[in-house]
Motif scaffolding. Structure first.
Motif, mmCIF file in Angstrom:
data_model
loop_
_atom_site.group_PDB
_atom_site.id
_atom_site.type_symbol
_atom_site.label_atom_id
_atom_site.label_comp_id
_atom_site.label_asym_id
_atom_site.label_seq_id
_atom_site.Cartn_x
_atom_site.Cartn_y
_atom_site.Cartn_z
ATOM 1 N N UNK A 180 0.828 -1.214 0.000
ATOM 2 C CA UNK A 180 0.000 0.000 0.000
ATOM 3 C C UNK A 180 0.862 1.264 0.000
ATOM 4 N N UNK A 181 2.016 1.199 0.669
ATOM 5 C CA UNK A 181 2.907 2.372 0.746
ATOM 6 C C UNK A 181 3.398 2.786 -0.641
ATOM 7 N N UNK A 182 3.630 1.813 -1.519
ATOM 8 C CA UNK A 182 4.058 2.111 -2.885
ATOM 9 C C UNK A 182 2.881 2.586 -3.730
ATOM 10 N N UNK A 183 1.748 1.887 -3.634
ATOM 11 C CA UNK A 183 0.564 2.254 -4.423
ATOM 12 C C UNK A 183 0.116 3.681 -4.118
ATOM 13 N N UNK A 184 0.267 4.099 -2.854
ATOM 14 C CA UNK A 184 -0.182 5.444 -2.473
ATOM 15 C C UNK A 184 0.649 6.542 -3.139
ATOM 16 N N UNK A 185 1.831 6.191 -3.636
ATOM 17 C CA UNK A 185 2.686 7.182 -4.293
ATOM 18 C C UNK A 185 2.515 7.206 -5.809
ATOM 19 N N UNK A 186 1.696 6.311 -6.314
ATOM 20 C CA UNK A 186 1.467 6.248 -7.757
ATOM 21 C C UNK A 186 0.162 6.938 -8.115
ATOM 22 N N UNK A 187 0.085 7.476 -9.317
ATOM 23 C CA UNK A 187 -1.182 8.014 -9.812
ATOM 24 C C UNK A 187 -1.287 7.721 -11.301
ATOM 25 N N UNK A 188 -2.500 7.361 -11.709
ATOM 26 C CA UNK A 188 -2.729 6.972 -13.104
ATOM 27 C C UNK A 188 -2.302 8.092 -14.044
ATOM 28 N N UNK A 189 -1.576 7.726 -15.082
ATOM 29 C CA UNK A 189 -1.110 8.679 -16.072
ATOM 30 C C UNK A 189 0.240 9.300 -15.757
ATOM 31 N N UNK A 190 0.723 9.089 -14.532
ATOM 32 C CA UNK A 190 2.009 9.672 -14.126
ATOM 33 C C UNK A 190 3.148 8.694 -14.397
ATOM 34 N N UNK A 191 4.343 9.244 -14.532
ATOM 35 C CA UNK A 191 5.532 8.402 -14.714
ATOM 36 C C UNK A 191 5.845 7.687 -13.401
ATOM 37 N N UNK A 192 6.391 6.497 -13.517
ATOM 38 C CA UNK A 192 6.752 5.726 -12.326
ATOM 39 C C UNK A 192 7.987 4.896 -12.607
ATOM 40 N N UNK A 193 8.803 4.724 -11.575
ATOM 41 C CA UNK A 193 9.969 3.842 -11.643
ATOM 42 C C UNK A 193 9.928 2.961 -10.400
ATOM 43 N N UNK A 194 9.810 1.670 -10.601
ATOM 44 C CA UNK A 194 9.701 0.737 -9.481
ATOM 45 C C UNK A 194 10.862 -0.248 -9.478
ATOM 46 N N UNK A 195 11.405 -0.501 -8.287
ATOM 47 C CA UNK A 195 12.360 -1.587 -8.102
ATOM 48 C C UNK A 195 11.534 -2.869 -8.041
ATOM 49 N N UNK A 196 11.943 -3.892 -8.782
ATOM 50 C CA UNK A 196 11.097 -5.076 -8.950
ATOM 51 C C UNK A 196 11.786 -6.344 -8.461
ATOM 52 N N UNK A 197 10.986 -7.194 -7.822
ATOM 53 C CA UNK A 197 11.415 -8.547 -7.479
ATOM 54 C C UNK A 197 10.571 -9.480 -8.343
ATOM 55 N N UNK A 198 11.223 -10.310 -9.148
ATOM 56 C CA UNK A 198 10.519 -11.210 -10.064
ATOM 57 C C UNK A 198 10.486 -12.617 -9.476
ATOM 58 N N UNK A 199 9.290 -13.202 -9.408
ATOM 59 C CA UNK A 199 9.135 -14.572 -8.909
ATOM 60 C C UNK A 199 8.579 -15.459 -10.011
ATOM 61 N N UNK A 200 9.306 -16.511 -10.357
ATOM 62 C CA UNK A 200 8.891 -17.420 -11.414
ATOM 63 C C UNK A 200 8.550 -18.775 -10.804
ATOM 64 N N UNK A 201 7.324 -19.259 -11.075
ATOM 65 C CA UNK A 201 6.922 -20.600 -10.648
ATOM 66 C C UNK A 201 6.453 -21.355 -11.888
ATOM 67 N N UNK A 202 6.068 -22.627 -11.700
ATOM 68 C CA UNK A 202 5.556 -23.421 -12.820
ATOM 69 C C UNK A 202 4.271 -22.816 -13.379
ATOM 70 N N UNK A 203 3.496 -22.170 -12.496
ATOM 71 C CA UNK A 203 2.198 -21.643 -12.901
ATOM 72 C C UNK A 203 2.238 -20.205 -13.399
ATOM 73 N N UNK A 204 3.163 -19.394 -12.894
ATOM 74 C CA UNK A 204 3.098 -17.968 -13.228
ATOM 75 C C UNK A 204 4.433 -17.248 -13.054
ATOM 76 N N UNK A 205 4.459 -16.046 -13.584
ATOM 77 C CA UNK A 205 5.555 -15.110 -13.332
ATOM 78 C C UNK A 205 4.917 -13.911 -12.650
ATOM 79 N N UNK A 206 5.370 -13.593 -11.447
ATOM 80 C CA UNK A 206 4.796 -12.469 -10.703
ATOM 81 C C UNK A 206 5.862 -11.403 -10.471
#
Length: 201
Positions: free
Chosen positions: A32-58
């Protein structure tokens, strides 16, 4: 693996945002702390953690590398998965998490949705030795630039960690000096905990 996303916020939902990067929309789960700093239509830069499983990539996104490191560290605790780690980072900032773990403050950790007393105890117990090193990140250069008369070693590291938590330098130095006086030579994590207890009184 994706480590960072820069683009435009397409939309925001309760637990995720869609980031448009050159016409490709990435669904990124965020606290929620990250989402509260975002607004639709605005530029954003996020540090990402990628999780890969047999079913999905999150993808899990954070406004800072520090938040991402806490997300990873929290999941080293048994029974803390990605959802619980996001809930913890939604309820507590990295500073508040550091303080709660250093003080063994289970009540603060329980504030996170889905975290009961038993799991909170496990979190503060298992991370109490790892939290000081997280608190000290980014302070090596500051310690190197400190005046020659400033405390060195564990004392300087403890003062730097307390300053990072938001305490004024004078109060931090005084609390650490008092901890050294009471405990004698002690590891940095012990000095931090004792200083926090002193300042919390």
């Amino acid at each position: 693996m994706i480590g960072k996303l820069s683009g435009t916020v397409d939309s925001i939902a309760e637990d995720h945002a869609i980031i448009d990067v050159h016409g490709v929309g990435y669904l990124v789960h965020c606290p929620a702390s990250t989402l509260s700093r975002l607004s639709a239509g605005a530029a954003a830069a996020l540090m990402v953690d990628t999780r890969v499983t047999d079913e999905s990539i999150r993808l899990y996104g954070f406004v800072s590398a520090e938040e991402r490191e806490w997300f990873r560290l929290l999941q080293t605790v048994q029974n803390v998965g990605a959802r619980a780690a996001l809930n913890l980072l939604s309820a507590l900032s990295p500073r508040e998490l550091e303080r709660a773990i250093a003080l063994g403050d289970k009540a603060a950790v329980v504030r996170a949705q889905g975290i009961g007393p038993k799991l909170a105890t496990r979190i503060v117990t298992e991370l109490k030795d790892k939290a000081p090193s997280m608190m000290l990140r980014g302070h090596t250069a500051e310690a190197a630039a400190a005046p020659a008369l400033a405390p060195r070693g564990p004392e300087a590291d403890a003062v730097a960690a307390l300053i990072k938590l938001g305490y004024p330098q004078g109060h931090a130095a005084e609390a650490v000096a008092r901890a050294v006086r009471d405990l004698g030579e002690a590891p940095v994590d012990v000095l931090i905990r004792e200083s926090l207890r002193t300042m919390a009184r």
